[in-house]
Scaffold this motif. Structure first.
Motif, PDB file in Angstrom:
ATOM      1  N   ASP A   1       0.450  -0.848  -0.126  1.00  0.00           N
ATOM      2  CA  ASP A   1       0.138   0.155   0.339  1.00  0.00           C
ATOM      3  C   ASP A   1       0.797   1.460   0.462  1.00  0.00           C
ATOM      4  N   ALA A   2       1.743   1.461   0.199  1.00  0.00           N
ATOM      5  CA  ALA A   2       2.879   2.077   0.868  1.00  0.00           C
ATOM      6  C   ALA A   2       3.368   2.810  -0.207  1.00  0.00           C
ATOM      7  N   ILE A   3       4.239   1.754  -1.205  1.00  0.00           N
ATOM      8  CA  ILE A   3       4.559   2.515  -2.464  1.00  0.00           C
ATOM      9  C   ILE A   3       3.490   2.568  -3.456  1.00  0.00           C
ATOM     10  N   ALA A   4       1.934   2.083  -3.584  1.00  0.00           N
ATOM     11  CA  ALA A   4       1.608   1.829  -4.423  1.00  0.00           C
ATOM     12  C   ALA A   4       1.045   3.807  -4.259  1.00  0.00           C
ATOM     13  N   HIS A   5       1.196   3.756  -2.693  1.00  0.00           N
ATOM     14  CA  HIS A   5       0.414   5.498  -3.120  1.00  0.00           C
ATOM     15  C   HIS A   5       1.371   6.469  -3.123  1.00  0.00           C
ATOM     16  N   SER A   6       2.824   6.273  -2.760  1.00  0.00           N
ATOM     17  CA  SER A   6       4.149   6.342  -3.058  1.00  0.00           C
ATOM     18  C   SER A   6       5.080   7.035  -4.486  1.00  0.00           C
ATOM     19  N   ILE A   7       4.340   6.233  -5.107  1.00  0.00           N
ATOM     20  CA  ILE A   7       4.488   6.321  -6.737  1.00  0.00           C
ATOM     21  C   ILE A   7       3.854   7.983  -7.944  1.00  0.00           C
ATOM     22  N   LEU A   8       3.256   8.546  -6.993  1.00  0.00           N
ATOM     23  CA  LEU A   8       2.193   9.483  -7.919  1.00  0.00           C
ATOM     24  C   LEU A   8       3.855  10.595  -8.115  1.00  0.00           C
ATOM     25  N   PRO A   9       4.164  11.159  -6.831  1.00  0.00           N
ATOM     26  CA  PRO A   9       5.623  12.065  -7.576  1.00  0.00           C
ATOM     27  C   PRO A   9       6.172  11.655  -8.297  1.00  0.00           C
ATOM     28  N   GLY A  10       6.254  10.891  -8.400  1.00  0.00           N
ATOM     29  CA  GLY A  10       7.166   9.873  -9.294  1.00  0.00           C
ATOM     30  C   GLY A  10       6.700   9.971 -10.976  1.00  0.00           C
ATOM     31  N   VAL A  11       5.173   9.958 -11.076  1.00  0.00           N
ATOM     32  CA  VAL A  11       3.969   9.891 -11.906  1.00  0.00           C
ATOM     33  C   VAL A  11       4.698  11.255 -12.065  1.00  0.00           C
ATOM     34  N   VAL A  12       4.324  12.376 -11.502  1.00  0.00           N
ATOM     35  CA  VAL A  12       4.184  13.972 -12.303  1.00  0.00           C
ATOM     36  C   VAL A  12       5.270  14.413 -12.527  1.00  0.00           C
ATOM     37  N   ILE A  13       6.462  14.012 -11.369  1.00  0.00           N
ATOM     38  CA  ILE A  13       8.015  14.371 -12.270  1.00  0.00           C
ATOM     39  C   ILE A  13       8.100  13.736 -13.625  1.00  0.00           C
ATOM     40  N   ALA A  14       7.938  12.987 -13.602  1.00  0.00           N
ATOM     41  CA  ALA A  14       8.397  11.756 -15.126  1.00  0.00           C
ATOM     42  C   ALA A  14       7.645  13.054 -16.062  1.00  0.00           C
ATOM     43  N   TYR A  15       5.941  12.844 -15.595  1.00  0.00           N
ATOM     44  CA  TYR A  15       5.498  13.875 -17.026  1.00  0.00           C
ATOM     45  C   TYR A  15       6.290  15.300 -17.167  1.00  0.00           C
ATOM     46  N   ILE A  16       6.667  15.639 -16.618  1.00  0.00           N
ATOM     47  CA  ILE A  16       7.152  17.196 -16.398  1.00  0.00           C
ATOM     48  C   ILE A  16       8.708  16.671 -17.565  1.00  0.00           C
ATOM     49  N   PHE A  17       9.621  15.783 -16.910  1.00  0.00           N
ATOM     50  CA  PHE A  17      10.149  16.389 -17.537  1.00  0.00           C
ATOM     51  C   PHE A  17      10.193  14.813 -19.008  1.00  0.00           C
ATOM     52  N   ALA A  18       8.859  14.621 -19.524  1.00  0.00           N
ATOM     53  CA  ALA A  18       8.168  13.586 -20.604  1.00  0.00           C
ATOM     54  C   ALA A  18       9.269  12.321 -20.798  1.00  0.00           C
ATOM     55  N   ILE A  19       9.627  11.747 -19.427  1.00  0.00           N
ATOM     56  CA  ILE A  19      10.134  10.277 -19.632  1.00  0.00           C
ATOM     57  C   ILE A  19       8.660   9.110 -19.332  1.00  0.00           C
ATOM     58  N   PRO A  20       8.829   8.347 -19.648  1.00  0.00           N
ATOM     59  CA  PRO A  20       8.055   6.906 -19.156  1.00  0.00           C
ATOM     60  C   PRO A  20       7.774   7.006 -17.638  1.00  0.00           C
ATOM     61  N   TYR A  21       6.459   6.937 -17.801  1.00  0.00           N
ATOM     62  CA  TYR A  21       5.752   7.476 -16.440  1.00  0.00           C
ATOM     63  C   TYR A  21       5.632   6.226 -15.689  1.00  0.00           C
ATOM     64  N   THR A  22       6.280   4.649 -15.703  1.00  0.00           N
ATOM     65  CA  THR A  22       7.087   3.496 -15.043  1.00  0.00           C
ATOM     66  C   THR A  22       8.871   4.044 -14.534  1.00  0.00           C
ATOM     67  N   LEU A  23       9.353   4.404 -15.486  1.00  0.00           N
ATOM     68  CA  LEU A  23      10.221   4.480 -15.085  1.00  0.00           C
ATOM     69  C   LEU A  23      10.549   5.822 -13.436  1.00  0.00           C
TER      70      LEU A  23
END
Length: 156
Positions: free
Chosen positions: A45-67
């Motif tokens: 549950d912790a990791i599932a919730h914690s990925i959100l900032p990584g996804v937003v930052i990945a969007y900002i830098f135009a890299i794959p969301y998975t990374l």
């Protein structure tokens, strides 16, 4: 009667949604067994919730969301381990604080960044919005997790 039940699967988006859900179920079920056996149920549950900032930052830098999601999830797991080893606070308390803080950071980033896509779909999920590239990516991840569990499962 059977035709009526199978009618939704005549649409491509329904076939893709069914396939992605099936592919995601394999690694999540396999890994959740290890987490429960180790007493780390909250970690998923912790990791599932914690990925959100990584996804937003990945969007900002135009890299794959998975990374971005992987990097944020690893940061959550590693910071939890570091704090556990260097403090007297219980591990479940540390996980709750870390994933809550990261989730809050993700929500703040999501509201402050002008995005052309709905990052809400990352937050809440949208199986009907996947394409074949997403399915291939999910299949690769599922295959890697299964191979890891087969060859390194005893170490876990």
């Amino acid at each position: 009667m059977l035709d009526t039940l199978l009618m939704p699967f005549t649409f491509t988006f329904m076939q893709q949604a069914f396939l992605i859900v099936l592919l995601v179920a394999i690694p999540t079920a396999l890994l959740s067994c290890f987490l429960v056996l180790k007493g780390w149920s909250l970690m998923g549950d912790a990791i599932a919730h914690s990925i959100l900032p990584g996804v937003v930052i990945a969007y900002i830098f135009a890299i794959p969301y998975t990374l971005g999601a992987f990097a944020a999830g690893m940061f959550c797991a590693l910071s939890t381990g570091y704090l556990k080893e260097n403090s007297r606070i219980k591990e479940d308390t540390i996980m709750g604080v870390v994933f809550s803080a990261m989730f809050a950071l993700g929500l703040v980033l999501m509201t402050k960044v002008e995005v052309g896509v709905h990052l809400d779909h990352i937050l809440f999920g949208d199986a009907l919005g996947v394409d074949w590239a997403d399915i291939i990516e999910a299949a690769i991840v599922a295959m890697l997790v299964v191979l890891f569990a087969v060859f390194k499962g005893k170490d876990l």
